[in-house]
Design a protein around this motif. Structure first.
Motif, PDB file in Angstrom:
ATOM      1  N   PHE A  40       0.905  -1.347   0.038  1.00 50.18           N
ATOM      2  CA  PHE A  40      -0.001   0.062  -0.070  1.00 50.18           C
ATOM      3  C   PHE A  40       0.803   1.142  -0.072  1.00 50.18           C
ATOM      4  CE2 PHE A  40      -3.642  -2.690   2.018  1.00 50.18           C
ATOM      5  CZ  PHE A  40      -4.285  -2.709   0.915  1.00 50.18           C
ATOM      6  N   GLN A  41       1.912   1.327   0.762  1.00 52.47           N
ATOM      7  CA  GLN A  41       2.896   2.443   1.077  1.00 52.47           C
ATOM      8  C   GLN A  41       3.571   2.771  -0.365  1.00 52.47           C
ATOM      9  OE1 GLN A  41       2.911   4.470   3.568  1.00 52.47           O
ATOM     10  NE2 GLN A  41       4.144   5.666   2.301  1.00 52.47           N
ATOM     11  N   ARG A  42       3.744   1.695  -1.036  1.00 53.33           N
ATOM     12  CA  ARG A  42       4.448   1.680  -2.462  1.00 53.33           C
ATOM     13  C   ARG A  42       3.536   2.212  -3.417  1.00 53.33           C
ATOM     14  NH1 ARG A  42       6.116  -3.631  -4.510  1.00 53.33           N
ATOM     15  NH2 ARG A  42       3.728  -3.851  -5.337  1.00 53.33           N
ATOM     16  N   GLY A  43       2.262   1.893  -3.357  1.00 54.11           N
ATOM     17  CA  GLY A  43       1.024   2.413  -4.294  1.00 54.11           C
ATOM     18  C   GLY A  43       0.871   3.942  -3.933  1.00 54.11           C
ATOM     19  N   THR A  44       1.069   4.409  -2.691  1.00 57.81           N
ATOM     20  CA  THR A  44       0.928   5.743  -2.319  1.00 57.81           C
ATOM     21  C   THR A  44       2.111   6.594  -2.781  1.00 57.81           C
ATOM     22  OG1 THR A  44      -0.159   5.213  -0.185  1.00 57.81           O
ATOM     23  CG2 THR A  44       0.379   7.263  -0.347  1.00 57.81           C
ATOM     24  N   ASP A  45       3.285   6.087  -2.497  1.00 51.02           N
ATOM     25  CA  ASP A  45       4.484   6.699  -3.094  1.00 51.02           C
ATOM     26  C   ASP A  45       4.548   7.103  -4.325  1.00 51.02           C
ATOM     27  OD1 ASP A  45       5.031   6.650  -0.322  1.00 51.02           O
ATOM     28  OD2 ASP A  45       6.632   5.001  -0.504  1.00 51.02           O
ATOM     29  N   VAL A  46       4.300   5.929  -5.249  1.00 50.28           N
ATOM     30  CA  VAL A  46       3.991   6.232  -6.824  1.00 50.28           C
ATOM     31  C   VAL A  46       2.994   6.968  -7.284  1.00 50.28           C
ATOM     32  CG1 VAL A  46       3.828   4.965  -8.898  1.00 50.28           C
ATOM     33  CG2 VAL A  46       5.122   4.017  -7.059  1.00 50.28           C
ATOM     34  N   ILE A  48       2.133   9.662  -5.353  1.00 53.15           N
ATOM     35  CA  ILE A  48       2.456  11.197  -5.345  1.00 53.15           C
ATOM     36  C   ILE A  48       3.511  11.565  -6.320  1.00 53.15           C
ATOM     37  CG2 ILE A  48       3.709  12.569  -3.533  1.00 53.15           C
ATOM     38  CD1 ILE A  48       2.211  10.902  -1.362  1.00 53.15           C
ATOM     39  N   LEU A  49       4.222  10.371  -6.629  1.00 49.00           N
ATOM     40  CA  LEU A  49       5.325  11.089  -7.460  1.00 49.00           C
ATOM     41  C   LEU A  49       4.770  11.401  -9.225  1.00 49.00           C
ATOM     42  CD1 LEU A  49       8.487  10.909  -8.126  1.00 49.00           C
ATOM     43  CD2 LEU A  49       8.158   8.721  -8.788  1.00 49.00           C
ATOM     44  N   ALA A  50       3.698  10.554  -9.031  1.00 49.90           N
ATOM     45  CA  ALA A  50       2.833  10.710 -10.489  1.00 49.90           C
ATOM     46  C   ALA A  50       2.347  12.152 -10.587  1.00 49.90           C
ATOM     47  CB  ALA A  50       1.957   9.637 -10.710  1.00 49.90           C
ATOM     48  N   HIS A  51       2.011  12.888  -9.495  1.00 53.88           N
ATOM     49  CA  HIS A  51       1.511  14.346  -9.411  1.00 53.88           C
ATOM     50  C   HIS A  51       2.677  15.108 -10.117  1.00 53.88           C
ATOM     51  CE1 HIS A  51      -0.856  13.813  -5.442  1.00 53.88           C
ATOM     52  NE2 HIS A  51      -1.372  13.114  -6.351  1.00 53.88           N
ATOM     53  N   GLN A  52       3.830  14.792 -10.319  1.00 53.81           N
ATOM     54  CA  GLN A  52       4.724  15.640 -11.043  1.00 53.81           C
ATOM     55  C   GLN A  52       4.579  15.605 -12.622  1.00 53.81           C
ATOM     56  OE1 GLN A  52       8.794  14.726  -9.516  1.00 53.81           O
ATOM     57  NE2 GLN A  52       8.126  14.694  -7.397  1.00 53.81           N
ATOM     58  N   TYR A  53       3.753  14.460 -12.813  1.00 57.51           N
ATOM     59  CA  TYR A  53       3.621  14.482 -14.492  1.00 57.51           C
ATOM     60  C   TYR A  53       2.791  15.748 -14.903  1.00 57.51           C
ATOM     61  CZ  TYR A  53       3.434  11.622 -18.606  1.00 57.51           C
ATOM     62  OH  TYR A  53       3.371  11.409 -20.154  1.00 57.51           O
ATOM     63  N   PHE A  54       1.801  16.072 -14.012  1.00 57.69           N
ATOM     64  CA  PHE A  54       1.142  17.038 -14.066  1.00 57.69           C
ATOM     65  C   PHE A  54       1.275  18.299 -12.831  1.00 57.69           C
ATOM     66  CE2 PHE A  54      -0.952  13.547 -16.447  1.00 57.69           C
ATOM     67  CZ  PHE A  54      -1.108  14.022 -17.675  1.00 57.69           C
ATOM     68  N   PRO A  55       2.416  18.955 -12.949  1.00 56.85           N
ATOM     69  CA  PRO A  55       2.384  19.793 -11.745  1.00 56.85           C
ATOM     70  C   PRO A  55       1.415  20.916 -11.484  1.00 56.85           C
ATOM     71  CG  PRO A  55       3.880  20.017 -13.332  1.00 56.85           C
ATOM     72  CD  PRO A  55       3.072  19.222 -14.051  1.00 56.85           C
ATOM     73  N   GLY A  56       1.602  21.470 -10.492  1.00 55.12           N
ATOM     74  CA  GLY A  56       0.750  22.699  -9.752  1.00 55.12           C
ATOM     75  C   GLY A  56      -0.766  22.243  -9.766  1.00 55.12           C
TER      76      GLY A  56
END
Ligand code: SF4
Length: 410
Positions: A40-46, A48-56
């Protein structure tokens, strides 16, 4: 308040009783294992990282479940706010079904919905997820240009900082989701009726308890399955067909702690690349009867570990292990995990997992083992207080591997 969510919908597709129990008797759920928590933690971390694909973007994640109705209203308001172009975890509700969209991106007059998956490949369950998202978004009247699944690119190689545009891949599932809409609508009605039942539906235990996910009511539903320790079954023909040939003269027993980071941690590595953080090898050719090696505190030394293993392997005809992750270590490896699964080893102890501890219980009434995953999680958190203890854990497991091998092949 909503009746279904994405996770309870998927659970209901797997088993109506699991859905009912989740809604009405959540306190009967099994405790999450360390491995499940890590997943679950891995899913959450990935995610959050994916937000950077569409920042702001604006993060719509509610602070608590009681805030869902408020967030539904705010999400709808944001759709009409021209200064907002990206929302993370936008919350929608339609026909008593609540969803959170990982990424919602303005696309001209329309919106693009993206569901993030931390895996390398897309499974049918992910397509079902996306189809449910589409059903709710369409029901809420959101003009959609596309709905996509975002997953980790298996060919990405890290060079310097993580490049999210290269790390993730996008796949459109719009046509599939449109096609599925009537089916989703009928599933939603059926599952809402299940939740409204006065008693849990009668569902017999079976393979669906593990597919596509291990159900978290195993302890409750399987509690009356008798445990007779003399009662394991195995297909001996299939077992002996896999016996090492020729019979090995020297055998080493190997226990590995692997690490498969979804997001590459080190230069030149790929997503989910196997890194061995520690191993214990026992055998006649080992000084003191065993060799123990670890790089818990310095993962960059993982390649040294491979070199050392390669050298130690030359001293044996066969290396026996029990490893669900199929280590890529060459032809000499005899993986009891695969061998026993292919021989259909069955026992009630294996109901909640085909792992070394349960197999030891099935065959020898124990012994109690330490959890691999516990050692690994502690190692990754740099909180390993005792290397000596982890060595003991790995060696104890090696003894069990040896005992299992000798039981069937000596
Ligand atoms: S353990 Fe099996 S039967 Fe029981 S709720 Fe879960 S999936 Fe359904």
């Amino acid at each position: 308040m909503h009746i279904l969510s994405k996770s309870t919908y998927i659970k209901g597709l797997q088993c109506e009783k699991a859905l009912y129990m989740t809604k009405k008797h959540p306190y009967l759920r099994d405790k999450l294992s360390i491995e499940q928590r890590a997943k679950f933690q891995r899913g959450t971390d990935v995610g959050i990282l994916a937000h950077q694909y569409f920042p702001g973007g604006v993060n719509m994640t509610p602070a608590s479940p009681s805030q869902f109705p408020k967030k539904v209203v705010e999400t709808m308001q944001n759709l009409n706010n021209p200064s907002i172009n990206v929302m993370y975890e936008a919350v929608f509700q339609h026909n008593d079904t609540l969803i959170m969209v990982d990424l919602l991106v303005r696309d001209g007059e329309q919106w693009r919905a993206v569901e993030v998956k931390s895996s390398l490949r897309l499974s049918p369950t992910y397509y079902n997820d996306a189809a449910l998202q589409y059903y709710v978004l369409h029901g809420c009247g959101v003009p959609l240009s596309d709905i996509q699944l975002m997953h980790v690119n298996p060919d990405y190689i890290r060079h310097g900082e993580i490049d999210v545009k290269q790390l993730f891949q996008l796949v459109s599932v719009l046509d599939y989701a449109k096609e599925q809409e009537p089916i989703i609508a009928s599933n939603v009605e059926r599952l809402k009726n299940v939740v409204a039942l006065p008693h849990a539906p009668q569902v017999a235990i079976g393979p669906h308890c593990h597919e596509p996910y291990t159900c978290d009511f195993l302890g409750h539903c399987w509690k009356n399955v008798p445990k007779d320790h003399s009662d394991f079954t195995v297909d001996y023909k299939a077992l002996f067909a896999q016996a090492p040939d020729p019979k090995p003269r020297s055998i080493g027993y190997l226990n590995l702690l692997h690490h498969y980071p979804a997001v590459p941690e080190l230069e030149g590595t790929k997503p989910y690349q196997e890194m061995i953080l520690a191993f214990a090898l026992t055998g006649e050719q080992e000084p003191d009867g065993y060799t123990f090696w670890n790089c818990f505190d310095d993962h960059s030394r993982w390649q040294e570990c491979y070199a050392m293993l390669e050298e130690r392997f030359t001293h044996y005809d066969l290396i026996v292990c029990f490893d669900p992750n199929n280590p890529g270590l060459g032809f000499k490896l005899f993986n009891l995990y695969d061998v026993l699964q292919n021989a259909h080893l069955l026992h009630p102890s294996l109901k909640d997992g085909f792992n070394l501890q349960n197999i030891a219980e099935a065959l020898f009434h124990g012994p109690k083992l330490f959890e691999h995953s516990r050692i690994l999680v502690e190692a990754l958190a740099q909180e390993l207080t005792s290397y000596e203890q982890s060595k003991e854990d790995l060696l104890t497991e090696n003894e069990v591997v040896k005992r299992i091998y000798q039981q069937f092949f000596k």
